[in-house]
Write an enzyme that holds these catalytic residues in place. Sequence first.
Site, PDB file in Angstrom:
ATOM      1  N   LYS A  10       0.823  -1.213   0.000  1.00 21.78           N
ATOM      2  CA  LYS A  10       0.000   0.000   0.000  1.00 21.78           C
ATOM      3  C   LYS A  10       0.863   1.272   0.000  1.00 21.78           C
ATOM      4  O   LYS A  10       2.074   1.219   0.261  1.00 21.78           O
ATOM      5  CB  LYS A  10      -0.927  -0.030   1.218  1.00 21.78           C
ATOM      6  CG  LYS A  10      -1.939  -1.188   1.190  1.00 21.78           C
ATOM      7  CD  LYS A  10      -2.932  -1.044   2.343  1.00 21.78           C
ATOM      8  CE  LYS A  10      -3.898  -2.210   2.402  1.00 21.78           C
ATOM      9  NZ  LYS A  10      -4.907  -2.033   3.478  1.00 21.78           N
ATOM     10  N   TYR A  50     -12.622  -1.761  -3.379  1.00 24.50           N
ATOM     11  CA  TYR A  50     -13.092  -1.905  -1.995  1.00 24.50           C
ATOM     12  C   TYR A  50     -14.621  -1.845  -1.889  1.00 24.50           C
ATOM     13  O   TYR A  50     -15.145  -1.591  -0.798  1.00 24.50           O
ATOM     14  CB  TYR A  50     -12.467  -0.823  -1.120  1.00 24.50           C
ATOM     15  CG  TYR A  50     -11.056  -1.137  -0.647  1.00 24.50           C
ATOM     16  CD1 TYR A  50     -10.739  -2.354  -0.047  1.00 24.50           C
ATOM     17  CD2 TYR A  50     -10.034  -0.193  -0.759  1.00 24.50           C
ATOM     18  CE1 TYR A  50      -9.464  -2.641   0.405  1.00 24.50           C
ATOM     19  CE2 TYR A  50      -8.744  -0.468  -0.295  1.00 24.50           C
ATOM     20  CZ  TYR A  50      -8.469  -1.698   0.284  1.00 24.50           C
ATOM     21  OH  TYR A  50      -7.204  -1.978   0.743  1.00 24.50           O
ATOM     22  N   PHE A  58     -15.550   3.880   7.464  1.00 27.92           N
ATOM     23  CA  PHE A  58     -14.210   4.297   7.039  1.00 27.92           C
ATOM     24  C   PHE A  58     -13.988   4.167   5.528  1.00 27.92           C
ATOM     25  O   PHE A  58     -12.865   4.303   5.047  1.00 27.92           O
ATOM     26  CB  PHE A  58     -13.131   3.507   7.800  1.00 27.92           C
ATOM     27  CG  PHE A  58     -13.263   2.002   7.697  1.00 27.92           C
ATOM     28  CD1 PHE A  58     -12.773   1.314   6.596  1.00 27.92           C
ATOM     29  CD2 PHE A  58     -13.888   1.275   8.708  1.00 27.92           C
ATOM     30  CE1 PHE A  58     -12.891  -0.058   6.490  1.00 27.92           C
ATOM     31  CE2 PHE A  58     -14.015  -0.114   8.618  1.00 27.92           C
ATOM     32  CZ  PHE A  58     -13.515  -0.781   7.506  1.00 27.92           C
ATOM     33  N   ARG A 103       3.158  -6.516   8.937  1.00 26.60           N
ATOM     34  CA  ARG A 103       2.499  -5.367   9.578  1.00 26.60           C
ATOM     35  C   ARG A 103       3.165  -4.983  10.892  1.00 26.60           C
ATOM     36  O   ARG A 103       3.226  -3.807  11.235  1.00 26.60           O
ATOM     37  CB  ARG A 103       1.013  -5.653   9.751  1.00 26.60           C
ATOM     38  CG  ARG A 103       0.276  -5.522   8.413  1.00 26.60           C
ATOM     39  CD  ARG A 103      -1.123  -6.019   8.509  1.00 26.60           C
ATOM     40  NE  ARG A 103      -1.902  -5.707   7.317  1.00 26.60           N
ATOM     41  CZ  ARG A 103      -2.986  -6.394   6.958  1.00 26.60           C
ATOM     42  NH1 ARG A 103      -3.401  -7.406   7.685  1.00 26.60           N
ATOM     43  NH2 ARG A 103      -3.648  -6.042   5.866  1.00 26.60           N
ATOM     44  N   ASN A 113      -1.873   0.213   6.847  1.00 22.20           N
ATOM     45  CA  ASN A 113      -1.358  -1.066   7.351  1.00 22.20           C
ATOM     46  C   ASN A 113      -0.494  -1.823   6.344  1.00 22.20           C
ATOM     47  O   ASN A 113      -0.399  -3.047   6.380  1.00 22.20           O
ATOM     48  CB  ASN A 113      -2.496  -1.927   7.908  1.00 22.20           C
ATOM     49  CG  ASN A 113      -3.510  -2.340   6.870  1.00 22.20           C
ATOM     50  OD1 ASN A 113      -3.442  -1.896   5.732  1.00 22.20           O
ATOM     51  ND2 ASN A 113      -4.429  -3.207   7.246  1.00 22.20           N
ATOM     52  N   HIS A 116      -2.077  -5.561   1.672  1.00 17.21           N
ATOM     53  CA  HIS A 116      -3.401  -6.174   1.535  1.00 17.21           C
ATOM     54  C   HIS A 116      -3.209  -7.610   1.064  1.00 17.21           C
ATOM     55  O   HIS A 116      -2.274  -7.904   0.326  1.00 17.21           O
ATOM     56  CB  HIS A 116      -4.232  -5.408   0.493  1.00 17.21           C
ATOM     57  CG  HIS A 116      -5.487  -6.129   0.098  1.00 17.21           C
ATOM     58  ND1 HIS A 116      -6.644  -6.045   0.816  1.00 17.21           N
ATOM     59  CD2 HIS A 116      -5.738  -6.988  -0.932  1.00 17.21           C
ATOM     60  CE1 HIS A 116      -7.574  -6.802   0.251  1.00 17.21           C
ATOM     61  NE2 HIS A 116      -7.046  -7.377  -0.815  1.00 17.21           N
ATOM     62  N   GLU A 127      -9.952 -10.558  -7.269  1.00 18.64           N
ATOM     63  CA  GLU A 127      -8.966  -9.477  -7.077  1.00 18.64           C
ATOM     64  C   GLU A 127      -7.797  -9.605  -8.052  1.00 18.64           C
ATOM     65  O   GLU A 127      -7.284  -8.593  -8.535  1.00 18.64           O
ATOM     66  CB  GLU A 127      -8.469  -9.485  -5.626  1.00 18.64           C
ATOM     67  CG  GLU A 127      -9.544  -9.042  -4.642  1.00 18.64           C
ATOM     68  CD  GLU A 127      -9.067  -8.996  -3.202  1.00 18.64           C
ATOM     69  OE1 GLU A 127      -9.880  -8.638  -2.334  1.00 18.64           O
ATOM     70  OE2 GLU A 127      -7.884  -9.320  -2.933  1.00 18.64           O
TER      71      GLU A 127
HETATM   72  P1  CMP Z   1      -7.500  -4.439   3.721  1.00 20.30           P
HETATM   73  O1  CMP Z   1      -7.267  -5.842   4.118  1.00 20.30           O
HETATM   74  O2  CMP Z   1      -6.769  -3.870   2.598  1.00 20.30           O
HETATM   75  O3  CMP Z   1      -9.063  -4.285   3.404  1.00 20.30           O
HETATM   76  C1  CMP Z   1      -9.940  -3.478   4.126  1.00 20.30           C
HETATM   77  C2  CMP Z   1      -9.191  -2.407   4.832  1.00 20.30           C
HETATM   78  O4  CMP Z   1      -9.972  -1.574   5.651  1.00 20.30           O
HETATM   79  C3  CMP Z   1      -8.197  -3.026   5.779  1.00 20.30           C
HETATM   80  O5  CMP Z   1      -7.161  -3.530   5.005  1.00 20.30           O
HETATM   81  C4  CMP Z   1      -7.847  -1.875   6.683  1.00 20.30           C
HETATM   82  O6  CMP Z   1      -6.684  -1.187   6.247  1.00 20.30           O
HETATM   83  C5  CMP Z   1      -9.053  -0.983   6.547  1.00 20.30           C
HETATM   84  N1  CMP Z   1      -9.711  -0.815   7.827  1.00 20.30           N
HETATM   85  C6  CMP Z   1     -10.261  -1.764   8.580  1.00 20.30           C
HETATM   86  N2  CMP Z   1     -10.781  -1.215   9.698  1.00 20.30           N
HETATM   87  C7  CMP Z   1     -10.536   0.114   9.620  1.00 20.30           C
HETATM   88  C8  CMP Z   1     -10.816   1.220  10.463  1.00 20.30           C
HETATM   89  N3  CMP Z   1     -11.466   1.044  11.620  1.00 20.30           N
HETATM   90  N4  CMP Z   1     -10.416   2.435  10.062  1.00 20.30           N
HETATM   91  C9  CMP Z   1      -9.766   2.605   8.882  1.00 20.30           C
HETATM   92  N5  CMP Z   1      -9.469   1.588   8.041  1.00 20.30           N
HETATM   93  C10 CMP Z   1      -9.851   0.370   8.419  1.00 20.30           C
END
Ligand code: CMP
Length: 135
Positions: A10, A50, A58, A103, A113, A116, A127
């Site tokens: 990311k 997404y 979020f 992570r 984070n 993905h 995907e």
């Molecule tokens: P990812 O696995 O890429 O797919 C969904 C994403 O939503 C996840 O990684 C997180 O980075 C993001 N995510 C999940 N919970 C939250 C949150 N509470 N606030 C912001 N981002 C979030």
Amino acid sequence: MVERTLAIIKPDAVSKKFTGKIIDMIENHGFNIIRMQKLRMAPEHGQAFYAVHKERPFFGELVEFITSGPVVVMALEKENAIKDWRTLMGATNPAQADAGTVRKLYAESIGKNAVHGSDAPETAQEEIKFFFHDL
Ligand code: CMP
């Protein structure tokens, strides 16, 4: 069973120059990188990727972040690739991620984070196709 999964490095990790370190971890854990591309997702592209999260509070933040800079997208292959890449990534929230995971080492928050990974065979297939149409 040999499987494929989608991995994304990311924008937070790319901008901090962690791309090489993360690819090294991926290769050291036995994954084959079938395809790899660095690109910047357009807003519509981020929303579509997404879409499953569109009702989450979020969602806006998530799309803004994933489109904020370049990402590195990879199709990975190995036995149990989906589960093993999720294990190597660590928990979504880096504060809860195990030692030695991507992570724990490179993520800063639940949103930023670092990586993905697909969560199931159907989503992995979708995907991968989303980015690599011929796979
Ligand atoms: P990812 O696995 O890429 O797919 C969904 C994403 O939503 C996840 O990684 C997180 O980075 C993001 N995510 C999940 N919970 C939250 C949150 N509470 N606030 C912001 N981002 C979030």
